[in-house]
Design an enzyme around this catalytic site. Structure first.
Site: not given
Length: 376
Positions: A183, A230
């Protein structure tokens, strides 16, 4: 004389920021597509997460910090009043069940489509996703994203900070900045998707800049004890080609460590890999490790317990499991007692909406036959 069995460290209590966790098992964030079309969490989401409140920590599914960051239909967001109110119903229900929640913040970048968000996707460079993307009318070819200007990058950083404040207002204990799995933030890190020649592209120090700026802004907005990050070193989902994994992640983790977030969440962590051990040495705070259990394949019979224990022995502090929690609302108790696990149902049920494959997985108590019936 026999020795009593030694209980797994997975069930030890732990401290994360200001949170006391009853065990070291984390429910990993998983997109489930159960929100309204405009990103508002629906009531069944409160039921779903409350069923899994025995996890040491729940990291709720990816939520977009702005409209252009939407990846797929019916995913959650956290940039409007209605979205905040919907999430507040979820966090209140989970808290009443004894649980603790962070919210993952995710901007899709090039992983999106105008038919989904109503906007042209944006990215570090105009490099399209090399595969189809799911939209309200089904899978379509990806479009060429528009390259973010420096002013838009700054605005996106501000959107992440505002989303973090919204998440805390919605009742979350903190947020996880999603810099993994192909992403937007991961797209800035990777050579294959970042062709920029300005201060956000080129050498490693430039390609980590956007991620560091986002995390710095989020830490400033809500405090370091409420922030996790993350990462997914070497993971190639969504067409990502990092090019220099062994160089970029030590530099990134060292820079993030200076900002003091409560945890680093490593996707597909492998205790045998030198990079994992290097990142453990660089990271001074809690390390959350997500073990490799086979992308899309059947769960191991132990749901990842053995690999989780191996990661704890290698220096991880918490273990994040995804599909095992999806199929087993009482996963902690099942792993503690070595009880059999529910299998994950048809993969399609993960994303189609509705209660099936979502809130209807049985607990052990619901699957056991009462003794009164077996004695007849």
């Amino acid at each position: 004389m026999t020795n009593a069995p030694v209980e797994s460290r997975l069930f030890e209590s732990a401290r994360l920021g200001t949170l006391d966790l009853p065990n070291r098992l984390v429910m990993a964030p998983m997109t489930r597509n159960r929100a309204s079309a405009d990103g508002v969490p629906l009531p069944m989401m409160a039921t779903y997460y409350a069923q899994r409140a025995s996890a040491g920590l729940i990291i709720a599914e990816a939520s977009t910090p702005n409209a252009v960051g939407q990846t797929y239909p019916n995913i959650t967001a956290i940039h409007t009043r209605d979205q905040v109110a919907g999430w507040r119903q979820v966090t209140e229900t989970v808290r009443a069940a004894g649980g603790r929640m962070f919210l993952q913040l995710q901007h899709g970048g090039r992983v999106g489509h105008p038919d989904t968000s109503g906007l042209m996707p944006v990215a570090p460079s105009p490099v399209p996703l090399p595969e189809t993307v799911f939209t309200p009318s089904g899978h379509q070819d990806a479009v060429v994203p528009r390259e973010l200007t420096v002013e838009e990058i700054r605005a996106t950083v501000a959107d992440f900070a505002a989303a973090a404040r919204n998440a805390v207002d919605a009742g979350f204990a903190g947020v996880e900045v999603h810099a993994a799995n192909g992403y937007l933030l991961h797209q800035f890190l990777a050579q294959g998707t970042n062709h920029r020649t300005d201060a956000y592209g080129g050498p490693v120090a430039h390609r980590i800049r956007f991620v560091v700026e986002v995390v710095r802004a989020v830490v400033a907005a809500v405090g370091p004890e409420r922030v996790g990050v993350r990462i997914a070193p070497g993971v190639t989902v969504n067409g990502i080609e990092e090019g220099d994994t062994e160089q970029i992640y030590p530099a990134l983790v060292a820079a993030l460590a200076e900002l003091g977030p409560a945890y680093l969440h490593v996707v597909f962590a492998d205790p045998a890999q030198p990079l994992f051990r290097q990142l453990r040495e660089l990271w001074p705070n809690t390390l959350v490790a997500n073990p490799v259990l086979g992308w899309g394949g059947p769960l191991p019979a132990d749901g990842g317990k053995l690999k989780g224990e191996q990661l704890l022995a290698a220096g991880a502090d918490l273990i994040a499991l995804g599909r095992a929690f999806l199929a087993n609302p009482d996963l902690v108790e099942r792993l503690r007692t070595d009880a059999p696990l529910n299998a994950v149902r048809d993969r399609g049920l993960m994303y189609v909406g509705g209660e099936a494959g979502y809130t209807d997985y049985p607990t052990l108590a619901e699957t056991r036959v009462p003794a009164a019936l077996t004695s007849r």
